[in-house]
Design an enzyme around this catalytic site. Structure first.
Site, short mmCIF file in Angstrom:
data_model
loop_
_atom_site.label_atom_id
_atom_site.label_comp_id
_atom_site.label_asym_id
_atom_site.label_seq_id
_atom_site.Cartn_x
_atom_site.Cartn_y
_atom_site.Cartn_z
N HIS A 138 0.57 -1.17 0.07
CA HIS A 138 -0.56 0.17 -0.16
C HIS A 138 0.41 1.38 -0.25
O HIS A 138 2.07 1.32 0.77
CB HIS A 138 -1.09 -0.19 1.02
CG HIS A 138 -1.99 1.55 0.88
ND1 HIS A 138 -2.05 2.00 1.50
CD2 HIS A 138 -3.53 0.75 0.66
CE1 HIS A 138 -3.09 2.56 1.43
NE2 HIS A 138 -4.12 1.91 1.04
N ASP A 168 -7.84 -5.79 -0.28
CA ASP A 168 -8.64 -5.56 -1.73
C ASP A 168 -8.34 -7.53 -1.53
O ASP A 168 -8.06 -8.03 -2.45
CB ASP A 168 -7.92 -5.37 -2.77
CG ASP A 168 -8.80 -3.98 -3.44
OD1 ASP A 168 -9.83 -3.46 -3.32
OD2 ASP A 168 -7.73 -3.06 -3.84
N1 CMC Z 1 4.40 -7.31 -4.86
C1 CMC Z 1 5.60 -7.40 -4.96
N2 CMC Z 1 6.66 -6.32 -4.67
C2 CMC Z 1 5.85 -5.21 -4.44
C3 CMC Z 1 4.39 -5.20 -4.20
C4 CMC Z 1 3.61 -6.59 -4.75
N3 CMC Z 1 2.20 -6.38 -4.62
N4 CMC Z 1 3.95 -4.41 -3.47
C5 CMC Z 1 4.93 -3.25 -3.52
N5 CMC Z 1 6.32 -4.22 -3.95
C6 CMC Z 1 7.19 -3.83 -4.00
C7 CMC Z 1 8.20 -2.81 -4.85
O1 CMC Z 1 8.29 -3.38 -6.40
C8 CMC Z 1 9.20 -2.52 -4.43
O2 CMC Z 1 10.33 -2.89 -4.35
P1 CMC Z 1 11.55 -2.08 -4.51
O3 CMC Z 1 11.78 -1.56 -3.35
O4 CMC Z 1 12.96 -3.21 -4.60
O5 CMC Z 1 11.35 -1.41 -5.91
C9 CMC Z 1 8.41 -1.86 -2.94
O6 CMC Z 1 7.90 -2.79 -3.01
C10 CMC Z 1 7.72 -0.86 -2.51
O7 CMC Z 1 6.47 -0.95 -3.58
P2 CMC Z 1 6.20 1.07 -4.63
O8 CMC Z 1 6.13 0.69 -5.97
O9 CMC Z 1 7.19 1.80 -4.68
O10 CMC Z 1 4.79 1.20 -3.45
P3 CMC Z 1 3.56 2.54 -4.67
O11 CMC Z 1 3.33 2.54 -2.83
O12 CMC Z 1 3.95 2.70 -4.96
O13 CMC Z 1 2.65 1.34 -4.48
C11 CMC Z 1 0.43 -0.57 -4.04
C12 CMC Z 1 2.05 0.90 -3.79
C13 CMC Z 1 -0.53 -0.73 -3.99
C14 CMC Z 1 0.81 -0.03 -5.63
C15 CMC Z 1 1.99 -1.85 -4.88
O14 CMC Z 1 1.82 -1.79 -3.91
C16 CMC Z 1 1.14 -2.83 -5.72
O15 CMC Z 1 1.53 -2.36 -6.76
N6 CMC Z 1 0.36 -3.61 -5.14
C17 CMC Z 1 -0.43 -4.78 -5.43
C18 CMC Z 1 -1.83 -3.87 -6.14
C19 CMC Z 1 -2.51 -3.47 -5.25
O16 CMC Z 1 -3.14 -4.10 -4.13
N7 CMC Z 1 -3.63 -2.49 -5.19
C20 CMC Z 1 -4.52 -2.35 -4.20
C21 CMC Z 1 -3.84 -1.24 -3.08
S1 CMC Z 1 -5.59 -0.95 -2.16
C22 CMC Z 1 -6.70 -0.05 -2.25
C23 CMC Z 1 -6.71 1.09 -1.03
O17 CMC Z 1 -6.15 1.35 -0.71
O18 CMC Z 1 -7.77 2.35 -2.28
#
Ligand code: CMC
Length: 427
Positions: free
Chosen positions: A274, A361
């Site tokens: 998240h 989710d």
């Molecule tokens: N699986 C594998 N790796 C992950 C995941 C995941 N689900 N989420 C984050 N990471 C890794 C990411 O690759 C990064 O790694 P590194 O530091 O080595 O580059 C690190 O964790 C930090 O992640 P980020 O992409 O910088 O985090 P963000 O804040 O930009 O993204 C997110 C948050 C929710 C988009 C992402 O965690 C994700 O894509 N999750 C899966 C999709 C999901 O479940 N979405 C629903 C979100 S909750 C909805 C709501 O609250 O309304």
């Protein structure tokens, strides 16, 4: 020019001041007007939380809450011509496409004056209309998608009960009313409550930005629905169910965890991680509980469906067991798989170090699937719950003084001033 800070994704920019919702990401805390989400999920109801978000305080008495519920129920009806409007969408239209268009069309039916001329009572009425009518429109979008007639809301049903009635009342019952199962009604109520608001996410920020130009509230909410539609925001619960079905078997969990950790593989563990929470999403635990309750009820409903005598005398609406629904046994299997996947990820250094936990989710798709709601409707359900958050933020924005139209700047990376060559010079 160096005058402005570049902050794509707004990871370090507060776009507004707000008194509605507080999130402490590192601690995994979510408060609405100061009340903890887990307390609200256990002791309150969706409509009471709507009252709280809109007014800033809890209803002061049972009567005040009952009056609010009555007002919302009354406003669940929609103009008859709106029903014609929905009927005009082509077969196969995605329910979110129907929602975004139809909610925009509410502007034509329910907006008599400009936002500047709306007094407090008019703003409150618009807010109640948004909360009430989005549920009806989502259900109409579903009925339209399966080619069934629209139902009318009933005064003797709760908000969640009405939503299920509007979605699942069946032509086979010839207008005879069959109440939806209590367990599903309670689950929908808590599902909506858990989605009611989440401060400045993409769709809420969209509503506020649209509202900053003094566009009417229904148009602003339609903009929010458009923003929610994308898989990066409202579509993750659907992606979790798809992922679980793809994993298929416990033995394949290590393979999928490996893929999630591989930076050359676009696969991510859906329902994990998240932007704000670096701890367990407090809504995830509630959602897991709901999923379990819904699966148990689905097992009961499936038993009825497979027994012709029980089926004919069932008191539940026939539509709740669509023949193409995933059977209870399969949903329970997916739930067990999800639990194992969660356990394995939480023990894995990659996820521990990055503070990646299940989000809201992870289990919500399984809860909705058990109720009999098709995946194409998941994001619509999210919109029905979030409607109150969107309109609370719209109200907060238009009632704030002084306020400014939202107008971000940019860092220009294009050409400097160039001499314009004539077409002859270019030839
Ligand atoms: N699986 C594998 N790796 C992950 C995941 C995941 N689900 N989420 C984050 N990471 C890794 C990411 O690759 C990064 O790694 P590194 O530091 O080595 O580059 C690190 O964790 C930090 O992640 P980020 O992409 O910088 O985090 P963000 O804040 O930009 O993204 C997110 C948050 C929710 C988009 C992402 O965690 C994700 O894509 N999750 C899966 C999709 C999901 O479940 N979405 C629903 C979100 S909750 C909805 C709501 O609250 O309304």
């Amino acid at each position: 020019t160096g005058l402005y800070t570049l902050d794509p994704g707004f990871t370090a920019t507060s776009s507004c001041r707000s008194a509605i919702t507080y999130i402490d990401g590192p601690a995994g805390v979510l408060l609405h007007r100061g009340y903890a989400i887990n307390d609200l999920a256990a002791k309150s109801s969706f409509l009471e939380v709507c009252y709280l978000l809109l007014n800033g305080t809890l209803p002061s008495s049972k009567r005040q809450l009952a009056m609010f519920k009555l007002e919302v129920t009354r406003r669940m009806t929609v103009h008859e011509r709106l029903r014609t409007f929905v009927s005009g969408f082509p077969d196969g239209a995605h329910p979110m496409a129907v929602m975004v268009g139809t909610v925009g069309a509410l502007s034509a039916f329910y907006c008599r004056s400009s936002v500047g001329k709306m007094d407090e009572a008019a703003r409150a009425l618009a807010a109640i209309r948004v909360v009430a009518k989005l549920a009806t429109i989502a259900a109409m979008a579903y009925k339209h998608s399966i080619g069934q007639p629209f139902a009318y809301p009933r005064r003797d049903l709760s908000f969640a009960g009405n939503f299920l009635h509007l979605c699942f009342s069946s032509p086979l019952d010839q207008g005879e009313f069959k109440p939806p199962p209590k367990a599903f009604e309670e689950a929908i109520d808590v599902f909506l409550l858990l989605h009611a608001d989440h401060e400045q996410n993409a769709s809420t920020s969209t509503v506020r930005l649209a509202g900053s130009s003094e566009a009417n509230p229904f148009a602003c909410v339609a903009a929010g629905i458009a923003s929610l539609w994308g898989p990066m925001h409202g579509g993750a619960n659907e992606a979790v169910v798809t992922m679980l079905r793809e994993i298929g078997d416990e033995a394949r969990i290590p393979e999928f965890l490996r893929r999630a950790k591989d930076k050359n593989d676009p696969f991510k563990l859906m329902g994990f991680g998240h932007r704000v929470y670096k701890n367990v999403d407090p809504r995830a635990k509630e959602m897991r509980r709901l999923a379990l309750a819904c699966i148990a009820e689905r097992e009961r409903q499936d038993a009825i469906d497979n027994d012709p005598d029980a089926y004919l005398t069932s008191s539940a609406p026939v539509g709740l067991s669509p023949t193409d629904a995933i059977p209870a046994a399969e949903i329970r299997r997916l739930f067990k798989l999800a639990t194992k996947l969660e356990e394995a990820a939480l023990e894995d250094d990659y996820f521990v170090q990055r503070k990646l936990f299940p989000n809201v989710d992870f289990y919500s798709g399984l809860a909705l699937t058990a109720i009999g709601i098709p995946t194409s409707m998941f994001t619509c359900l999210f919109a029905v719950g979030r409607a109150v958050g969107w309109i609370s933020h719209w109200k907060e924005f238009v009632e704030d003084e002084p306020r400014k139209i939202g107008r971000p700047r940019q860092l220009y990376v294009g050409e400097k001033l160039r001499r314009f060559p004539t077409i002859e010079e270019r030839d």
